[in-house]
Design a protein around this motif. Sequence first.
Motif, mmCIF file in Angstrom:
data_model
loop_
_atom_site.group_PDB
_atom_site.id
_atom_site.type_symbol
_atom_site.label_atom_id
_atom_site.label_comp_id
_atom_site.label_asym_id
_atom_site.label_seq_id
_atom_site.Cartn_x
_atom_site.Cartn_y
_atom_site.Cartn_z
ATOM 1 N N THR A 194 1.924 -32.994 -22.694
ATOM 2 C CA THR A 194 2.842 -32.274 -21.808
ATOM 3 C C THR A 194 2.442 -32.544 -20.370
ATOM 4 N N PRO A 195 3.325 -33.078 -19.542
ATOM 5 C CA PRO A 195 2.958 -33.478 -18.179
ATOM 6 C C PRO A 195 2.664 -32.292 -17.272
ATOM 7 N N ASP A 196 1.874 -32.561 -16.244
ATOM 8 C CA ASP A 196 1.523 -31.536 -15.252
ATOM 9 C C ASP A 196 2.532 -31.592 -14.111
ATOM 10 N N ASN A 197 3.720 -31.071 -14.375
ATOM 11 C CA ASN A 197 4.767 -31.057 -13.367
ATOM 12 C C ASN A 197 5.758 -29.950 -13.720
ATOM 13 N N PHE A 198 6.867 -29.884 -12.991
ATOM 14 C CA PHE A 198 7.849 -28.815 -13.182
ATOM 15 C C PHE A 198 8.375 -28.781 -14.617
ATOM 16 N N LEU A 199 8.771 -29.931 -15.144
ATOM 17 C CA LEU A 199 9.301 -29.967 -16.499
ATOM 18 C C LEU A 199 8.232 -29.575 -17.507
ATOM 19 N N GLY A 200 7.001 -30.011 -17.267
ATOM 20 C CA GLY A 200 5.906 -29.611 -18.146
ATOM 21 C C GLY A 200 5.694 -28.104 -18.140
ATOM 22 N N ASP A 201 5.848 -27.485 -16.962
ATOM 23 C CA ASP A 201 5.714 -26.028 -16.865
ATOM 24 C C ASP A 201 6.801 -25.324 -17.684
ATOM 25 N N LEU A 202 8.037 -25.858 -17.638
ATOM 26 C CA LEU A 202 9.116 -25.272 -18.436
ATOM 27 C C LEU A 202 8.818 -25.393 -19.931
ATOM 28 N N LEU A 203 8.286 -26.528 -20.351
ATOM 29 C CA LEU A 203 7.954 -26.725 -21.754
ATOM 30 C C LEU A 203 6.810 -25.801 -22.180
ATOM 31 N N ARG A 204 5.851 -25.581 -21.295
ATOM 32 C CA ARG A 204 4.762 -24.645 -21.610
ATOM 33 C C ARG A 204 5.297 -23.215 -21.696
ATOM 34 N N TYR A 205 6.212 -22.870 -20.810
ATOM 35 C CA TYR A 205 6.831 -21.541 -20.841
ATOM 36 C C TYR A 205 7.585 -21.357 -22.158
ATOM 37 N N ARG A 206 8.268 -22.380 -22.592
ATOM 38 C CA ARG A 206 9.016 -22.335 -23.854
ATOM 39 C C ARG A 206 8.093 -22.166 -25.047
ATOM 40 N N ASN A 207 6.974 -22.870 -25.016
ATOM 41 C CA ASN A 207 5.951 -22.773 -26.068
ATOM 42 C C ASN A 207 6.537 -23.013 -27.459
ATOM 43 N N LEU A 266 13.292 -20.224 -24.828
ATOM 44 C CA LEU A 266 13.989 -21.248 -24.056
ATOM 45 C C LEU A 266 14.146 -22.475 -24.952
ATOM 46 N N SER A 267 15.355 -22.873 -25.210
ATOM 47 C CA SER A 267 15.579 -24.046 -26.048
ATOM 48 C C SER A 267 15.565 -25.312 -25.198
ATOM 49 N N LEU A 268 15.450 -26.457 -25.851
ATOM 50 C CA LEU A 268 15.506 -27.723 -25.118
ATOM 51 C C LEU A 268 16.868 -27.896 -24.450
ATOM 52 N N GLU A 269 17.915 -27.378 -25.083
ATOM 53 C CA GLU A 269 19.243 -27.452 -24.468
ATOM 54 C C GLU A 269 19.318 -26.540 -23.241
ATOM 55 N N ASP A 270 18.625 -25.389 -23.288
ATOM 56 C CA ASP A 270 18.553 -24.526 -22.105
ATOM 57 C C ASP A 270 17.901 -25.285 -20.948
ATOM 58 N N ILE A 271 16.804 -25.977 -21.250
ATOM 59 C CA ILE A 271 16.100 -26.743 -20.215
ATOM 60 C C ILE A 271 17.000 -27.855 -19.691
ATOM 61 N N ALA A 272 17.722 -28.505 -20.594
ATOM 62 C CA ALA A 272 18.655 -29.555 -20.171
ATOM 63 C C ALA A 272 19.716 -28.971 -19.243
ATOM 64 N N GLY A 273 20.173 -27.751 -19.525
ATOM 65 C CA GLY A 273 21.157 -27.099 -18.664
ATOM 66 C C GLY A 273 20.599 -26.805 -17.286
ATOM 67 N N LEU A 274 19.348 -26.351 -17.236
ATOM 68 C CA LEU A 274 18.712 -26.102 -15.946
ATOM 69 C C LEU A 274 18.603 -27.398 -15.145
#
Length: 422
Positions: A227-240, A246-254
């Motif tokens: 998981t990268p150390d950047n904004f998208l990585g933070d969203l993926l960590r939040y999703r856990n 938070l679904s991957l489609e939610d992240i795609a929407g953001l």
Amino acid sequence: MYLENNAVSTGKCPFHGAGSEFKPFDQTYWADPYPFWENARQNEPVFYHPELNYWVVTRYADIKKILADPATFSSQILKEALVSLSPKATQILREGEVNPKSTVTNDDPEHKKIRRPINFAFVPKRVNEMESKVRTLVNEYIDRFIHKEKADLVADMFFEFPAEVLFEFLGFPKKYLSEIKQLSEQRMILKFGNLTEEEQQNEAHAAVDFWRLSKNMVKEVADAEITPDNFLGDLLRYRNGDDNILSLEDIAGLLYGLLFAGHETTTNLAGNAFRTLLTERHAWDKICADTSLIPNAVEEVMRYNPPVFYWRRRALKSVNIGGVEIPEGGNVLLVMASSGHDEAMFEDPEKFDIHRINTKDHLGFGFGKHFCLGAPLARLEVRVILEEFAKRLPNLQLVEDEIKPIVANLFARGPKELWVKW
């Protein structure tokens, strides 16, 4: 029928002088729109435009009041195109399942749910970490054209630079950069332009491509081993790994929202900043002599010549704004650029003054719950661009006869080309 209902609900005919004189897609108006809005603020600050079917609001206090009241004025209107789409274009979007969740287009409680993970990831630390990368990138772009006699700053820098910064910040593969820039421009025209049915269909296909690309980009990063150390990585960590959070489609929407708003507006802000500062030559010379003046100069550009010219809301109930009754369900067009020229808020507003004390009170980044998340990054980018140009190209000047007309739309305003020499 809608016009008849409006006439009844307001108790008077909705047709006024400003409503018939406002020609939003006319190139003559769009080249210099500010005199029209000065007249409207003074004589008819809130008026109905029958062709657009919008109530147009021009004064600072009224616009701020609307932005501060999401319970009365809904953001969901931003999911819709300004001009009603044809059945075929609507079908293309529906079949492409283009229905991304976004902080910009949602009200509470959905807005709060979506905004929470972005606040988790979009922290000052992430923005501050970008400064050295932004400065390096600015100089790389300058190096590409400084040996020439002149350059088009939009084509040679401002068009792709903000997207490249955004991709670095978000953590997206840069191989998608050019495609995203092109699709973003098409998406803006679809949402805020005045298109024929055939043009709508073409741009609807582009919106579908944009949505699919957003989902593919998220999946590509999510499938990576680390998981990268950047904004998208933070969203993926939040999703856990939990779709309920938070679904991957939610992240795609953001990202679908950020990949548009996060660079198109900065492209226009940079173009407006240079066009304004080089026209107001005294201001350019001052920031070259003292770069500490640049942050306030950026805020003054946001007040005087903002990249987001209009914004939209829909009244959820009948409400009085500026002495005019806007009916329940009424569409509201906020002239954000007019608010920055409001005489009641800014002294001598037609004067461009980089020393203006209250220029930060502008509404260029919005207000309230929907205040622009990307404002810190946009400010950083334009500040660093100006600092490096002031140092390396202080003799920069406009090639006046080579400024291409601005493309008319009901959202953003910025130069399509900006030729300079030094």
